[in-house]
Design a protein around this motif. Structure first.
Motif, PDB file in Angstrom:
ATOM      1  N   GLU A 247       0.821  -1.214   0.000  1.00 42.68           N
ATOM      2  CA  GLU A 247       0.000   0.000   0.000  1.00 42.68           C
ATOM      3  C   GLU A 247       0.854   1.263   0.000  1.00 42.68           C
ATOM      4  OE1 GLU A 247      -3.880   1.771   2.428  1.00 42.68           O
ATOM      5  OE2 GLU A 247      -3.058  -0.218   2.901  1.00 42.68           O
ATOM      6  N   SER A 248       1.991   1.215   0.675  1.00 40.37           N
ATOM      7  CA  SER A 248       2.827   2.424   0.798  1.00 40.37           C
ATOM      8  C   SER A 248       3.376   2.885  -0.544  1.00 40.37           C
ATOM      9  CB  SER A 248       3.984   2.172   1.771  1.00 40.37           C
ATOM     10  OG  SER A 248       4.795   1.095   1.310  1.00 40.37           O
ATOM     11  N   VAL A 249       3.611   1.949  -1.451  1.00 45.28           N
ATOM     12  CA  VAL A 249       4.130   2.314  -2.776  1.00 45.28           C
ATOM     13  C   VAL A 249       3.063   2.207  -3.859  1.00 45.28           C
ATOM     14  CG1 VAL A 249       6.495   1.691  -2.195  1.00 45.28           C
ATOM     15  CG2 VAL A 249       4.982  -0.049  -3.155  1.00 45.28           C
ATOM     16  N   GLY A 250       1.900   1.649  -3.501  1.00 43.64           N
ATOM     17  CA  GLY A 250       0.776   1.597  -4.428  1.00 43.64           C
ATOM     18  C   GLY A 250       0.959   0.668  -5.602  1.00 43.64           C
ATOM     19  N   ARG A 251       1.705  -0.408  -5.405  1.00 50.78           N
ATOM     20  CA  ARG A 251       1.912  -1.355  -6.506  1.00 50.78           C
ATOM     21  C   ARG A 251       2.245  -2.735  -5.957  1.00 50.78           C
ATOM     22  NH1 ARG A 251       7.366  -2.206  -6.928  1.00 50.78           N
ATOM     23  NH2 ARG A 251       8.739  -0.592  -6.051  1.00 50.78           N
ATOM     24  N   LEU A 252       2.285  -3.715  -6.872  1.00 51.51           N
ATOM     25  CA  LEU A 252       2.652  -5.075  -6.495  1.00 51.51           C
ATOM     26  C   LEU A 252       4.168  -5.190  -6.359  1.00 51.51           C
ATOM     27  CD1 LEU A 252       0.255  -7.074  -8.838  1.00 51.51           C
ATOM     28  CD2 LEU A 252       0.158  -7.049  -6.348  1.00 51.51           C
TER      29      LEU A 252
END
Length: 351
Positions: A247-252
């Motif tokens: 969630e913190s970087v918004g990606r897988l």
């Protein structure tokens, strides 16, 4: 082919069958996800034989030859390879890719795709097409059946899970069965397939806002829940969940965790009532993800063919030692080991 046919042939053991064909697959723009799964399925002998039997039966049957059919496209690919005069070569599954992109918007374009999502789509689509075919050939008999008869895809890959919930107030156990074509396993650092399967069937406590409604108590109660294998499939496909949303970087983010997998596997999470609780499985294929992320990686496949392991990288095929498997376990250090086993294929050992 990256490794020439003559060089590859010299590396084969003398016992290697003359009628076996080994072909690389051409890449049509980030289609390695498709090529790696297709190779694993081609050398999954029960699946290959079923596809070829279906294709031969179509010659004199009423089955439609649908140009948009995934099964027809797979059958044409398998027929081209298996009936080829050459022992080694390269084939371009261009039509299959065209049909895939036409039928499923998720696979359109030339961006990197997920091999597990493709495998799920392919097996489920072929199952659906076989059900449609059964209705066309015998509509009245199918209408009288309470549920659709099992297809050969399901006979090969399908197993049964039991969701067991035990009420902690009255000790009543509720069971609910569901079918699966593969198992997706959470992974941890420096673990093994055995521990992943054990965690998959670990006991979960349902409490607070997640309480279970017990029909005997007629109220919400705390409960223990677990998932175990009730019926093992003939081909066990295990998907390692290497991509986690951060969630913190918004990606897988890719988890390159080292996960050791054995060549011989015994399931440790079957139910007490499982008819084949002592079943053993032999590893025959591994789809490997190469790279540090989901959207900019590559897929290759390791396949055991008549006691010899081969490395399939699109149109390049080469023989490798058994020890090569160790290089795709992943890494004991975060950020290392870009070669990571992603989908494992095991075949049940029959007496």
């Amino acid at each position: 082919m990256g490794t020439t046919g003559s060089k590859l042939e010299k590396s084969l053991p003398s016992s290697f069958p003359d009628n076996e064909r080994i072909f690389g697959l051409e890449n049509f723009g980030n289609t390695c996800y498709c090529n790696s799964v297709l190779q694993a399925l081609y050398f999954c002998l029960p699946f290959r034989e079923a596809v070829l039997d279906w294709a031969r039966a179509c010659v004199n049957s009423k089955v439609r030859n649908d140009e948009d059919s995934m099964l027809v496209s797979v059958a044409e690919t398998f027929l081209h390879i298996s009936s080829n005069k050459k022992k080694f070569g390269v084939y371009g599954p261009k039509k299959l890719i065209q049909v895939l992109r036409k039928n499923n918007e998720a696979f359109r374009g030339y961006q990197h795709q997920d091999a597990h999502e493709f495998m799920n789509y392919l097996l489920n689509q072929i199952t659906e097409e076989l059900h449609m075919e059964a209705k066309e050939l015998a509509p009245h008999s199918v209408d009288r059946t309470p549920e659709m008869p099992k297809t050969w895809v399901q006979n090969i890959f399908e197993g049964t899970l039991t969701n067991e919930t035990r009420c902690l107030n009255c000790e009543t156990v509720t069971n609910r069965d569901e079918a699966f074509l593969d198992l997706s396993l959470e992974i941890e650092e420096n673990s093994s397939i055995t521990s992943c399967l054990r965690n998959f069937s670990g006991i979960e406590t349902l409490n607070k806002q997640d309480k279970f409604y017990c029909e005997k108590c007629c109220s919400l109660q705390e409960a223990h829940k677990s998932i175990r294998v009730k019926r093992t499939p003939n081909i066990l496909a295990l998907h390692l969940k290497r991509f986690k949303y951060v969630e913190s970087v918004g990606r897988l983010k890719k988890l390159s965790h080292r996960v050791v997998f054995p060549v011989e596997l015994k399931l440790n999470n079957t139910t007490d009532a499982a008819a084949d609780e002592d079943a053993f499985f032999n590893l025959f294929a591994v789809v490997v993800h190469v790279g540090s992320g989901m959207n900019h990686g590559h897929y290759v496949c390791l396949i055991k063919i008549h006691e010899q392991w081969f490395h399939f990288d699109d149109d390049t095929v080469e023989g490798v030692d058994d020890s090569h498997l160790h290089s795709v376990f992943g890494s004991a250090q975060e950020g290392g080991g870009n070669y990571s086993g992603y989908i494992l294929f095991y075949q049940k050992v029959t007496a």
